[in-house]
Design an enzyme around this catalytic site. Structure first.
Site, PDB file in Angstrom:
ATOM      1  N   SER A 164       0.761  -1.431   0.009  1.00  0.00           N
ATOM      2  CA  SER A 164      -0.136  -0.023  -0.007  1.00  0.00           C
ATOM      3  C   SER A 164       0.778   1.269  -0.055  1.00  0.00           C
ATOM      4  O   SER A 164       0.225   2.413   0.529  1.00  0.00           O
ATOM      5  CB  SER A 164      -0.946  -0.008   1.146  1.00  0.00           C
ATOM      6  OG  SER A 164      -1.750  -1.485   1.283  1.00  0.00           O
ATOM      7  N   ARG A 165       2.003   1.173  -0.440  1.00  0.00           N
ATOM      8  CA  ARG A 165       2.761   2.387  -0.768  1.00  0.00           C
ATOM      9  C   ARG A 165       3.454   2.794   0.714  1.00  0.00           C
ATOM     10  O   ARG A 165       3.717   4.149   0.699  1.00  0.00           O
ATOM     11  CB  ARG A 165       2.238   3.289  -1.559  1.00  0.00           C
ATOM     12  CG  ARG A 165       1.793   3.169  -2.973  1.00  0.00           C
ATOM     13  CD  ARG A 165       3.076   2.523  -3.791  1.00  0.00           C
ATOM     14  NE  ARG A 165       2.667   2.396  -5.258  1.00  0.00           N
ATOM     15  CZ  ARG A 165       2.795   1.091  -5.823  1.00  0.00           C
ATOM     16  NH1 ARG A 165       2.945  -0.098  -4.868  1.00  0.00           N
ATOM     17  NH2 ARG A 165       2.393   0.842  -7.018  1.00  0.00           N
TER      18      ARG A 165
END
Ligand SMILES: Cc1cc2nc3c(=O)[nH]c(=O)nc-3n(C[C@H](O)[C@H](O)[C@H](O)COP(=O)(O)O)c2cc1C
Length: 231
Positions: free
Chosen positions: A192-193
């Protein structure tokens, strides 16, 4: 061609503060060893790195070169000193290096100062290269325009014939650079970065010493400051 849908989630692992040694070169070596221990595809060159330089006309330039040595005080690569990158480094020795190791979802960024290595180091590495690469280094006017498409092969053949089996000399304009790092950042891709980024920045600490029978002298030691960065 659509590109925007290309997306990969990074799930290999994480990087936490307690895993970080005081010396970033030690962490670089650990990461590089882990990379070498991975099941790498034959075509992947783990020592390929981007080298960014300042152009004298303004702006930046980058290209891939191969890392050939990691030392306690720097990263070594070899090239033609008369190439564009060589002349750019002559004019401004501040450079940056970038490594991308997708198999481990990792990136390493280095900022530092490039300096030419001792000619003996260049000579030793040059001697270890295949003869064909030694010949090419002699004839290639790296970064210059070549009008005649068959010129390089002709020059290689001519030099090879002239040497008739003797050792290929290392041209004075071919050798190594050592990039002495001022900052090294380690990036570990996360889902999710929410990636983990830690930057080491070199800091000088001046120590005052009192010597026997002499006045106080100042000694500089180097210390790495460690910070987490937003992903
Ligand atoms: C995988 C790869 C490895 C390379 N390794 C080197 C290298 O170690 N030294 C070098 O001078 N050029 C290397 N090159 C070529 C450079 O990217 C570049 O084309 C060349 O050095 C000229 O750059 P310049 O005109 O900016 O000086 C490599 C290219 C690739 C794609």
């Amino acid at each position: 061609m659509t590109i925007h849908h290309l997306r990969r989630d990074y799930r290999y692992g994480s990087l936490t503060r307690d895993e970080l040694p005081a010396d970033p070169i030690a962490l670089f070596q650990t990461w590089f060893s882990e990379l070498r221990g991975s099941d790498l595809p034959e075509w992947f060159e783990p020592n390929a790195m981007t080298l960014a330089t300042h152009k004298s006309t303004g702006g930046a330039a980058c290209r891939i070169v191969l890392l050939k040595e990691v030392e306690p005080d720097g990263f070594l690569f070899f090239t033609n000193y008369q190439s564009s990158k060589g002349m750019e480094i002559d004019a401004d020795s501040r450079v940056a290096l970038g490594f991308y190791w997708p198999i481990l979802d990792r990136q390493v960024r280095v900022e530092g100062i490039a300096e030419r290595v001792d000619p003996e180091i260049s000579e030793r590495y040059f001697r270890s290269r295949p003869r064909s690469s030694q010949l090419s280094a002699n004839v290639s006017p790296q970064s210059e325009v070549i009008e005649d498409d068959s010129l390089l092969q002709r020059l290689v053949d001519e030099l090879d014939a002239k040497l008739s089996g003797a050792d290929v000399p290392r041209p004075d304009h071919w050798g190594g650079y050592r990039v002495r790092p001022n900052a090294i950042e380690f990036w570990q891709g996360r889902p999710s970065r929410l990636h983990d980024r830690f930057r080491y920045t070199k800091q000088s600490i001046a120590l005052k010493q009192v010597g026997k029978g002499e006045g106080p002298s100042t000694n500089t030691i180097w210390n790495w400051q460690l910070e987490r960065l937003g992903p």
